[in-house]
Design a protein around this motif. Structure first.
Motif, PDB file in Angstrom:
ATOM      1  N   LEU A 276     157.560  84.589  52.706  1.00 39.00           N
ATOM      2  CA  LEU A 276     158.398  83.441  53.039  1.00 39.00           C
ATOM      3  C   LEU A 276     159.874  83.821  53.030  1.00 39.00           C
ATOM      4  CD1 LEU A 276     159.054  80.425  53.437  1.00 39.00           C
ATOM      5  CD2 LEU A 276     158.695  80.100  50.972  1.00 39.00           C
ATOM      6  N   ARG A 277     160.304  84.535  52.020  1.00 39.41           N
ATOM      7  CA  ARG A 277     161.708  84.919  51.929  1.00 39.41           C
ATOM      8  C   ARG A 277     162.097  85.857  53.065  1.00 39.41           C
ATOM      9  NH1 ARG A 277     162.211  85.659  45.307  1.00 39.41           N
ATOM     10  NH2 ARG A 277     161.998  83.420  44.855  1.00 39.41           N
ATOM     11  N   LYS A 278     161.207  86.768  53.424  1.00 43.25           N
ATOM     12  CA  LYS A 278     161.509  87.666  54.534  1.00 43.25           C
ATOM     13  C   LYS A 278     161.584  86.897  55.842  1.00 43.25           C
ATOM     14  CE  LYS A 278     160.533  91.854  55.062  1.00 43.25           C
ATOM     15  NZ  LYS A 278     159.903  93.166  55.343  1.00 43.25           N
ATOM     16  N   ALA A 279     160.666  85.951  56.040  1.00 39.90           N
ATOM     17  CA  ALA A 279     160.667  85.161  57.269  1.00 39.90           C
ATOM     18  C   ALA A 279     161.977  84.388  57.407  1.00 39.90           C
ATOM     19  CB  ALA A 279     159.478  84.207  57.288  1.00 39.90           C
ATOM     20  N   LEU A 280     162.430  83.774  56.321  1.00 40.77           N
ATOM     21  CA  LEU A 280     163.670  83.011  56.373  1.00 40.77           C
ATOM     22  C   LEU A 280     164.878  83.925  56.564  1.00 40.77           C
ATOM     23  CD1 LEU A 280     163.024  80.349  53.581  1.00 40.77           C
ATOM     24  CD2 LEU A 280     162.771  80.103  56.064  1.00 40.77           C
ATOM     25  N   ARG A 281     164.849  85.085  55.919  1.00 37.61           N
ATOM     26  CA  ARG A 281     165.959  86.034  56.063  1.00 37.61           C
ATOM     27  C   ARG A 281     166.123  86.471  57.518  1.00 37.61           C
ATOM     28  NH1 ARG A 281     164.234  90.043  52.798  1.00 37.61           N
ATOM     29  NH2 ARG A 281     164.766  88.716  51.025  1.00 37.61           N
ATOM     30  N   HIS A 282     165.000  86.562  58.241  1.00 42.44           N
ATOM     31  CA  HIS A 282     165.042  86.968  59.643  1.00 42.44           C
ATOM     32  C   HIS A 282     164.983  85.772  60.594  1.00 42.44           C
ATOM     33  CE1 HIS A 282     164.011  90.801  57.695  1.00 42.44           C
ATOM     34  NE2 HIS A 282     164.566  91.357  58.744  1.00 42.44           N
ATOM     35  N   ARG A 283     165.213  84.568  60.038  1.00 43.00           N
ATOM     36  CA  ARG A 283     165.351  83.351  60.830  1.00 43.00           C
ATOM     37  C   ARG A 283     164.081  82.965  61.585  1.00 43.00           C
ATOM     38  NH1 ARG A 283     170.651  81.789  60.852  1.00 43.00           N
ATOM     39  NH2 ARG A 283     172.152  83.357  60.125  1.00 43.00           N
ATOM     40  N   HIS A 284     162.936  83.186  60.972  1.00 46.21           N
ATOM     41  CA  HIS A 284     161.656  82.740  61.525  1.00 46.21           C
ATOM     42  C   HIS A 284     161.275  81.427  60.844  1.00 46.21           C
ATOM     43  CE1 HIS A 284     160.963  86.426  63.765  1.00 46.21           C
ATOM     44  NE2 HIS A 284     161.185  87.142  62.681  1.00 46.21           N
ATOM     45  N   ALA A 285     161.894  80.331  61.283  1.00 48.67           N
ATOM     46  CA  ALA A 285     161.728  79.060  60.586  1.00 48.67           C
ATOM     47  C   ALA A 285     160.311  78.520  60.683  1.00 48.67           C
ATOM     48  CB  ALA A 285     162.716  78.037  61.138  1.00 48.67           C
ATOM     49  N   ALA A 286     159.719  78.540  61.875  1.00 49.77           N
ATOM     50  CA  ALA A 286     158.368  77.983  62.044  1.00 49.77           C
ATOM     51  C   ALA A 286     157.365  78.725  61.177  1.00 49.77           C
ATOM     52  CB  ALA A 286     157.956  78.043  63.510  1.00 49.77           C
ATOM     53  N   GLN A 287     157.477  80.059  61.163  1.00 50.26           N
ATOM     54  CA  GLN A 287     156.582  80.852  60.320  1.00 50.26           C
ATOM     55  C   GLN A 287     156.858  80.596  58.847  1.00 50.26           C
ATOM     56  OE1 GLN A 287     158.339  81.902  62.915  1.00 50.26           O
ATOM     57  NE2 GLN A 287     157.043  83.131  64.281  1.00 50.26           N
ATOM     58  N   GLY A 288     158.134  80.371  58.511  1.00 52.89           N
ATOM     59  CA  GLY A 288     158.470  80.049  57.133  1.00 52.89           C
ATOM     60  C   GLY A 288     157.805  78.761  56.680  1.00 52.89           C
ATOM     61  N   ARG A 289     157.775  77.756  57.559  1.00 50.59           N
ATOM     62  CA  ARG A 289     157.126  76.495  57.210  1.00 50.59           C
ATOM     63  C   ARG A 289     155.626  76.690  56.989  1.00 50.59           C
ATOM     64  NH1 ARG A 289     160.902  74.754  61.096  1.00 50.59           N
ATOM     65  NH2 ARG A 289     159.373  74.760  62.792  1.00 50.59           N
ATOM     66  N   ALA A 290     155.017  77.517  57.834  1.00 50.17           N
ATOM     67  CA  ALA A 290     153.582  77.771  57.686  1.00 50.17           C
ATOM     68  C   ALA A 290     153.282  78.532  56.401  1.00 50.17           C
ATOM     69  CB  ALA A 290     153.062  78.547  58.898  1.00 50.17           C
ATOM     70  N   LEU A 307     162.506  74.540  47.361  1.00 54.36           N
ATOM     71  CA  LEU A 307     163.813  74.598  48.009  1.00 54.36           C
ATOM     72  C   LEU A 307     163.757  75.467  49.268  1.00 54.36           C
ATOM     73  CD1 LEU A 307     166.145  74.948  44.892  1.00 54.36           C
ATOM     74  CD2 LEU A 307     165.856  72.924  46.352  1.00 54.36           C
ATOM     75  N   LEU A 308     163.035  76.589  49.191  1.00 59.30           N
ATOM     76  CA  LEU A 308     162.883  77.448  50.366  1.00 59.30           C
ATOM     77  C   LEU A 308     162.098  76.726  51.461  1.00 59.30           C
ATOM     78  CD1 LEU A 308     162.129  80.877  48.647  1.00 59.30           C
ATOM     79  CD2 LEU A 308     164.256  80.162  49.764  1.00 59.30           C
TER      80      LEU A 308
END
Length: 317
Positions: A276-290, A307-308
């Protein structure tokens, strides 16, 4: 001393199992000869070799034809279209016969005693051991050493720490296996139906599914040289249009179904938190939500995780 005319015990006749090496190539021409020469240099003679080209656009097919002509017992598969690693591997695996199997990317290099060492480890192991893996030397494009995968730390322990036995929770929690070093028991691969061809890469999914019912065993030897270069699969992870992130999420979803205990779900939560943290760091929001949704299902989401999860709802661009 036994009489020379005595019959050979049946177990002796079967003492040398065949090892299948599936050599997978996609645009590996600069490294291909070194890789194929390392197969020929193996001290273990009982090999079944499959050369599989996944629709390369460089000179790889010509080099593979050359080596196949020089080694008539080797099998050559020149695939007409790019199938990806999982399907390309399965194409050869289902036709192969070896009791043990190596998935060999032809930008890497096998050290001469690799197969012999791992066969010996398997023969000394319990039948429920499905994988023997080892240490490897990392190399660059020019084959210069970059150090070891499992490196001794100050107190003499290896980092990342290898694990042996029932390692399901460990493969959920962290990355510690160098994929190119694995030798797999055929029965283990067959029990899984080979690699999952719907995925963009194979190793994490294989570790999760195999370790549920099979033990893994670490061999404390350097058996392989793993090449690091910009065109390698691992170099593409989490870049824009990353083809592997969706596969990682599908594997984590499988892992959630396979996790049986509180500790196993906690281990999966550790993995999901990292992804999750890597996805958000690389701006993959949809994948972060999943990923956050899966993390909540483990029952181990923390306040920071929540919070993430909220951050993943924002437009990250």
């Amino acid at each position: 001393m036994p009489n020379s005319s005595s019959p050979i015990p049946h177990s002796s006749l079967n003492a040398a199992p065949v090892v299948t090496i599936v050599a997978l190539c996609h645009n590996h021409a600069p490294f291909l000869r070194e890789a194929l020469d390392s197969i020929r240099a193996q001290t273990y003679p009982h090999l079944e070799v499959w050369l599989v080209d996944d629709a390369s656009t460089d000179d790889s097919p010509e080099i593979l034809r050359e080596y196949a002509a020089q080694n008539p017992a080797w099998h050559l598969l020149l695939l007409p279209e790019n199938m990806g690693n999982c399907r390309a591997f399965n194409t050869a695996f289902v036709q192969s016969k070896g009791e043990f199997v190596i998935d060999f990317a032809t930008d890497d290099v096998l050290l001469p005693a690799r197969v012999a060492q791992q066969v010996a480890q398997f023969q000394a192991a319990a039948p429920e051991v499905g994988v023997v893996y080892s240490n490897c030397e990392l190399i660059d494009e020019a084959s210069h050493s970059l150090g070891l995968h499992h490196r001794p730390d100050g107190p003499g322990q290896l980092q990342p720490a290898p694990a042996s036995g029932w390692v399901f929770a460990e493969v959920l929690r962290r990355y510690f296996i160098s994929t190119p070093t694995m030798m797999m028991r055929r029965a283990c691969l067959e029990s899984l139906g080979g690699y999952d061809e719907t995925l963009a890469y194979e190793d994490f999914d294989f570790w999760v599914r195999a370790s549920r019912d099979w033990q893994f065993l670490y061999l404390d030897e350097v058996t392989t040289r793993k090449r690091k270069h910009p065109r390698s699969m691992s170099a593409k992870a989490y870049q824009r249009h990353d083809p592997y992130l969706a596969s990682t999420m599908r594997v984590c979803d499988k892992a959630l179904d396979l996790a049986r205990t509180y500790a196993e779900r906690a281990a999966l939560a550790t993995r999901l938190r990292w992804e999750l943290r890597k996805a958000l760091r690389h701006r993959h929001a949809a994948q972060g939500r999943a990923l956050y949704a899966l993390l909540r299902q483990t029952g181990h989401a923390t306040t920071l995780d929540h919070l993430l999860g909220q951050l993943a709802r924002l437009p990250l661009g």
